[in-house]
Scaffold this motif. Sequence first.
Motif, PDB file in Angstrom:
ATOM      1  N   SER A   2       0.846  -1.191   0.000  1.00 25.95           N
ATOM      2  CA  SER A   2       0.000   0.000   0.000  1.00 25.95           C
ATOM      3  C   SER A   2       0.881   1.241   0.000  1.00 25.95           C
ATOM      4  O   SER A   2       1.746   1.397   0.866  1.00 25.95           O
ATOM      5  CB  SER A   2      -0.909  -0.004   1.230  1.00 25.95           C
ATOM      6  N   CYS A   3       0.683   2.128  -0.971  1.00 25.69           N
ATOM      7  CA  CYS A   3       1.511   3.328  -1.121  1.00 25.69           C
ATOM      8  C   CYS A   3       0.694   4.585  -0.848  1.00 25.69           C
ATOM      9  O   CYS A   3      -0.388   4.769  -1.426  1.00 25.69           O
ATOM     10  CB  CYS A   3       2.085   3.400  -2.530  1.00 25.69           C
ATOM     11  N   HIS A   4       1.228   5.461  -0.009  1.00 23.20           N
ATOM     12  CA  HIS A   4       0.524   6.701   0.306  1.00 23.20           C
ATOM     13  C   HIS A   4       0.886   7.801  -0.689  1.00 23.20           C
ATOM     14  O   HIS A   4       1.752   7.648  -1.544  1.00 23.20           O
ATOM     15  CB  HIS A   4       0.832   7.140   1.739  1.00 23.20           C
ATOM     16  N   GLY A   5       0.242   8.936  -0.556  1.00 23.37           N
ATOM     17  CA  GLY A   5       0.451  10.052  -1.458  1.00 23.37           C
ATOM     18  C   GLY A   5       1.662  10.879  -1.100  1.00 23.37           C
ATOM     19  O   GLY A   5       2.388  10.593  -0.149  1.00 23.37           O
ATOM     20  N   GLY A   6       1.880  11.943  -1.867  1.00 26.98           N
ATOM     21  CA  GLY A   6       3.017  12.809  -1.622  1.00 26.98           C
ATOM     22  C   GLY A   6       3.140  13.855  -2.713  1.00 26.98           C
ATOM     23  O   GLY A   6       2.202  14.088  -3.478  1.00 26.98           O
TER      24      GLY A   6
END
Length: 230
Positions: A2-6
């Motif tokens: 799971s990859c978060h934003g940025g």
Amino acid sequence: MSCHGGYDTSVDETHVASPTSAMDLEYAQSGFITLIPEYRGYANSGGTVPDFNGITLDTNNAIKAIQSHFQVEPNHIYLEGASMGGGVVLKLATERNDIRSVIAISPFVGWDEEGKWAVSAKKQNPRALSEYNAMVDHYGPFKPNSPTYEKESIDYTKIHVPALILQGTDDANVEWQTVQLFYNDLKPTDSYAKLILFPGGHHGLHGKYQQAVNKDISEWYTKYGEGASF
């Protein structure tokens, strides 16, 4: 994973606040390794915030690190991401041949698609003009086939795995038209790709859309998850 934003460009800052939390592990399951990578420059990670390509490189290295320490079944990597993380998982699907499924929510779709939209709409849309100026400031004149822009984009012709894209039409961070453009290009080369637009949906599709998003994701994994054939 799971990859978060940025950020969608490099930023000369370090230890930037991260949206990752313990809640992200809520749906971790026995028998699966749940990986939530922290990009450089975020939270307790050292260094400064890299560009889109750098974030993807960080994430790919995190997968390699897991594979070096644990046994991971071939072709059993599932990717999920939101916002910038949505772009990361789509880009990873172009670089790895062991991805089984991709889910991207409100995804950044690369500077080639962002650029096409910004160039076409900058005279009528203040937001498009702002995106265009930011893009040119960081990467120079818009040339989608140049090495600079190709590195910061997603080669949709290399995505051939099931890819679910969820996007709201009132997203204040990601213009839904850019996601539609990306999907229109992707679909002819990836018959498994699916785009679901949520009228009025905001960035991340939280709140009143969360139940519908959860249902769409659950149905996706029923079709393309463990035990499913396609």
